[in-house]
Design an enzyme around this catalytic site. Structure first.
Site, PDB file in Angstrom:
ATOM      1  N   ASP A  45      42.635 -37.367  -6.702  1.00  0.00           N
ATOM      2  CA  ASP A  45      43.593 -38.239  -6.026  1.00  0.00           C
ATOM      3  C   ASP A  45      42.843 -39.503  -5.608  1.00  0.00           C
ATOM      4  O   ASP A  45      41.777 -39.417  -4.986  1.00  0.00           O
ATOM      5  CB  ASP A  45      44.195 -37.530  -4.809  1.00  0.00           C
ATOM      6  CG  ASP A  45      45.368 -38.296  -4.255  1.00  0.00           C
ATOM      7  OD1 ASP A  45      46.496 -37.972  -4.621  1.00  0.00           O
ATOM      8  OD2 ASP A  45      45.136 -39.213  -3.446  1.00  0.00           O
ATOM      9  N   ASN A  76      47.586 -50.728  -2.574  1.00  0.00           N
ATOM     10  CA  ASN A  76      48.830 -51.358  -3.034  1.00  0.00           C
ATOM     11  C   ASN A  76      49.348 -52.358  -2.007  1.00  0.00           C
ATOM     12  O   ASN A  76      49.846 -53.442  -2.358  1.00  0.00           O
ATOM     13  CB  ASN A  76      49.893 -50.295  -3.308  1.00  0.00           C
ATOM     14  CG  ASN A  76      49.758 -49.705  -4.692  1.00  0.00           C
ATOM     15  OD1 ASN A  76      49.194 -50.333  -5.588  1.00  0.00           O
ATOM     16  ND2 ASN A  76      50.248 -48.496  -4.875  1.00  0.00           N
ATOM     17  N   ASP A  91      48.817 -50.758 -10.478  1.00  0.00           N
ATOM     18  CA  ASP A  91      49.036 -50.225 -11.827  1.00  0.00           C
ATOM     19  C   ASP A  91      47.808 -50.440 -12.698  1.00  0.00           C
ATOM     20  O   ASP A  91      47.448 -49.590 -13.526  1.00  0.00           O
ATOM     21  CB  ASP A  91      50.247 -50.910 -12.462  1.00  0.00           C
ATOM     22  CG  ASP A  91      51.548 -50.476 -11.816  1.00  0.00           C
ATOM     23  OD1 ASP A  91      51.536 -49.475 -11.080  1.00  0.00           O
ATOM     24  OD2 ASP A  91      52.573 -51.147 -12.065  1.00  0.00           O
ATOM     25  N   GLU A 120      49.289 -41.499  -7.720  1.00  0.00           N
ATOM     26  CA  GLU A 120      47.871 -41.729  -7.981  1.00  0.00           C
ATOM     27  C   GLU A 120      47.129 -40.428  -8.259  1.00  0.00           C
ATOM     28  O   GLU A 120      45.895 -40.389  -8.213  1.00  0.00           O
ATOM     29  CB  GLU A 120      47.241 -42.456  -6.787  1.00  0.00           C
ATOM     30  CG  GLU A 120      47.175 -41.644  -5.504  1.00  0.00           C
ATOM     31  CD  GLU A 120      48.440 -41.781  -4.658  1.00  0.00           C
ATOM     32  OE1 GLU A 120      48.372 -41.517  -3.461  1.00  0.00           O
ATOM     33  OE2 GLU A 120      49.504 -42.147  -5.214  1.00  0.00           O
TER      34      GLU A 120
END
Length: 681
Positions: free
Chosen positions: A538, A546, A555, A582
């Protein structure tokens, strides 16, 4: 009567008998020729009709195949999509109906138990105000629609593309005939066609149109096995309505071009006529028509093709009658000649010899002539051809003179010459009865013409060496072009199928396998019985990344992680998955726990090597937490759920330990195959 008189009459009697025999034999031969030519003309007409019929049926099959394949693929994709919205269905329906020629209406028809009908209507009304589940009113109530009657379950039209004139809200369970095909599709798991019915267009003017529905079952789980499982997991039906005029459009173009009338019968309904392109239903196929059977979504249909007057030739073939008349006249003339020429038998014998040679020559030409003809004398290498042979290549016979075997070799394509010569050698050597080859020959304008050449040896010497061959040339360029187009279409279809399979199992953003494919790979890896590991990772503080850098940058990080992890996979059995957001998973083979830890350590080092800046991370770069579960000798009891839970628990521990950590759980034979308890808060 004296003996002398009997001796004088005997020659006359013999002469009369001989003339009578000539008459009988000649007339019998003429009748035989007449029958043979009549049968040949009928066979040619039948072959022509069959070729035209195959063109019509081929167009029909292609149109139908596009509809069934599109519905089957769409049904499988909807099985994997649990929450379907009206907006999603509208977008999907617009693309599918536009791509599947012949499909005029697409409907989503969920299965709703009666006790859940009211809740379903309320839920549907949120997207479509005023939505109600209805059914056609009985005839004695003047038509229209009424509320659906209670029944075990309902199959209402929830969404439809296009919506204009669609039967939105109509409960298809009102009609047992329509439900027969849907229940059969449910039990078999494949699209099934209904019988032909009048298509319902609510609120839309215009005459009634005939059509049928192809229902593809949609299940809650992918590909349930067994009838009971399919019935239990049934979610609904994706129904495509096909109107017969639209489905038959391409076939009718072919039929019209060939001068054919088309009649379609449903064999399951006692040969009921369901479509006709002309008036006058044929009760059975006559000698000038033909019937072809086709399978329409599990229903047997019969296409009857009836040629119109003049479609198979405007003029009546009078060749058989001319042959009969000519044969009869020839017989009479021969009989007269025999009767008048018995005294000159030797002269007649010489004439018969010459006539036999002429007949043999004529037989050779007739046997080898269907288009361009050739007659090749091997001893002198002299090749005699007709004008058609030369015209096929854009020449005249005079332009090709002198003509020999070398003329053919000069015009033949070098890539085809060896194979053509081998076919000729096999025939000359007696290995094959006839010579047959296909090759290209250069046209006078520079392009290549595909030619089908066939023939055989007609003359040999005393030592059985071939002296003379004769045969034909046919221009088959159009057939070769059609074969190439079919090959190109097949390759394009195969590429599209591969792309569709990839879209079903790959994550669109990262190119890794998606969650739907995760269980299949886990199960296959566990059932090999060899040491196997599952690593889940993770990305740490990804939400903060983000928020600071934006989702496009996020992305890009996901794609970079996927590429880095993929580069670290060395075995064909290793696989990378994006499990959501993620979170990634890696299934890998490792012979020992130490090897498993080393493998995951290399993945962590590769992630560090990316050195993606992250101002909100304690490490100032983007890092990841790793949870590893490794089984030394898994048994058949190890499930994908147990593997996922064990690796997820290790990942949870790594994150709880401060992130950017590797936590591994290693299990011996038979251990760790039950679902572990969830992590404690």
């Amino acid at each position: 009567m004296s003996t002398r008189q009997r001796r004088e009459l005997w020659p006359s009697f013999v002469d009369v008998a001989l003339v009578a025999l000539v008459l009988v034999v000649g007339l019998a031969g003429s009748l035989g020729a007449y029958r043979s030519l009549s049968l040949k003309a009928a066979a040619q007409e039948r072959e022509q009709l069959n070729a035209m019929g195959q063109s019509v049926v081929g167009a029909f099959d292609r149109q139908l195949m596009r509809v069934v394949e599109a519905l089957q693929a769409a049904g499988q994709m909807l099985s994997a999509q649990t929450d379907l919205t009206r907006e999603q269905f509208m977008r999907y329906g617009a693309s599918l109906v536009g791509d599947a020629s012949g499909l005029t209406l697409l409907e989503w028809q969920p299965v709703v138990p009666h006790e859940q009908l009211a809740a379903f209507e309320r839920q549907a009304a949120r997207e479509q105000p005023g939505y109600l589940v209805v059914e056609p009113a009985p005839d004695d109530r003047g038509g229209g629609f009424v509320a659906a009657r209670p029944r075990e379950f309902h199959v209402p039209v929830h969404y439809s593309w296009p919506e204009s004139g669609a039967a939105v809200g109509v409960d298809m369970a009102f009609d047992p005939r329509r439900m027969h095909s849907k229940l059969l599709a449910r039990d078999t798991g494949v699209p099934i066609a209904s019988e032909v019915f009048t298509v319902i267009h609510r609120g839309q003017p215009g005459g009634a149109r005939s059509g049928f529905a192809v229902s593809a079952p949609v299940y809650r789980v992918p590909r349930p096995v067994g009838t009971e499982a399919r019935r239990r997991e049934l979610r609904g039906f994706l129904a495509g309505v096909v109107e017969l005029p639209s489905l038959m459009s391409e076939a009718l173009v072919r039929a019209e071009a060939n001068g054919l009338d088309v009649f379609v019968f449903d064999q399951e309904e006692d040969h009921r006529l369901i479509y006709a392109s002309a008036s006058g239903e044929p009760s059975r196929v006559d000698e000038r028509g033909m019937a072809l059977s086709v399978d329409v979504g599990g229903r047997p249909w019969q296409l009857v093709l009836r040629p119109r007057p003049g479609a198979l030739g405007n003029a009546v073939d009078r060749t058989p009658l001319l042959a009969l008349a000519a044969g009869g006249l020839a017989t009479l003339l021969v009989a007269l000649a025999v009767g008048r020429s018995l005294v000159v038998r030797r002269h007649l014998e010489r004439t018969e010899t010459v006539l036999a040679e002429d007949r043999q020559h004529l037989s050779n030409v007739i046997d080898g002539t269907a288009a361009g003809t050739w007659d090749w004398r091997l001893d002198s290498d002299r090749l005699a051809i007709n004008e058609r042979w030369a015209q096929m290549l854009g020449y005249t016979c005079a332009e090709l003179e002198p003509i020999s075997g070398q003329t053919w070799e000069r015009l033949c394509h070098p890539g085809d010459l060896v194979e053509a010569r081998q076919a000729l050698d096999r025939h000359l050597g007696g290995q094959e009865e006839r010579y047959a080859a296909e090759f290209r020959m250069r046209h006078a304008q520079g392009h290549w013409v595909w030619v089908q050449s066939s023939g055989r040896v007609f003359e040999r010497d005393a030592d059985d060496r071939p002296l003379r061959l004769a045969g034909t040339h046919l221009d088959i360029s159009r057939r070769k072009a059609d074969e190439q187009r079919l090959l190109n279409d097949a390759r394009a279809l195969e590429a599209a199928n591969r792309q569709l399979r990839d879209l079903a199992i790959l994550d669109a953003l990262t190119g890794a396998f998606n969650r739907r494919h995760f269980d299949d790979i886990c199960l296959a890896s566990a059932q090999r019985g060899q040491a196997v590991g599952l690593c889940m990772l993770d990305i740490d503080h990804f939400k903060a990344y983000n928020d600071r850098y934006g989702h496009q940058a996020g992305d890009a990080v996901l794609r970079a992680f996927a590429q880095t992890l993929n580069n670290g996979l060395k075995r064909s059995t290793d696989a990378l998955f994006r499990l959501g957001g993620e979170e990634f998973g890696v299934i890998f083979s490792a012979s020992s726990a130490a090897v498993a830890r080393q493998f995951v350590g290399r993945l962590s080092a590769a992630v560090h090597a990316l050195a993606v800046p992250h101002a909100d991370s304690p490490h100032r770069i983007v890092t990841a937490s790793f949870g590893v579960a490794w089984w030394a000798a898994p048994t058949s009891g190890l499930t994908p759920e147990a593997m996922y839970a064990a690796a997820d628990e290790a990942l949870y521990e790594a994150k709880r330990a401060g992130r950017d950590q590797i936590v591994a759980h290693c299990f011996l034979a038979g251990e760790g195959e039950a679902l572990p308890a969830g992590p404690q808060a």
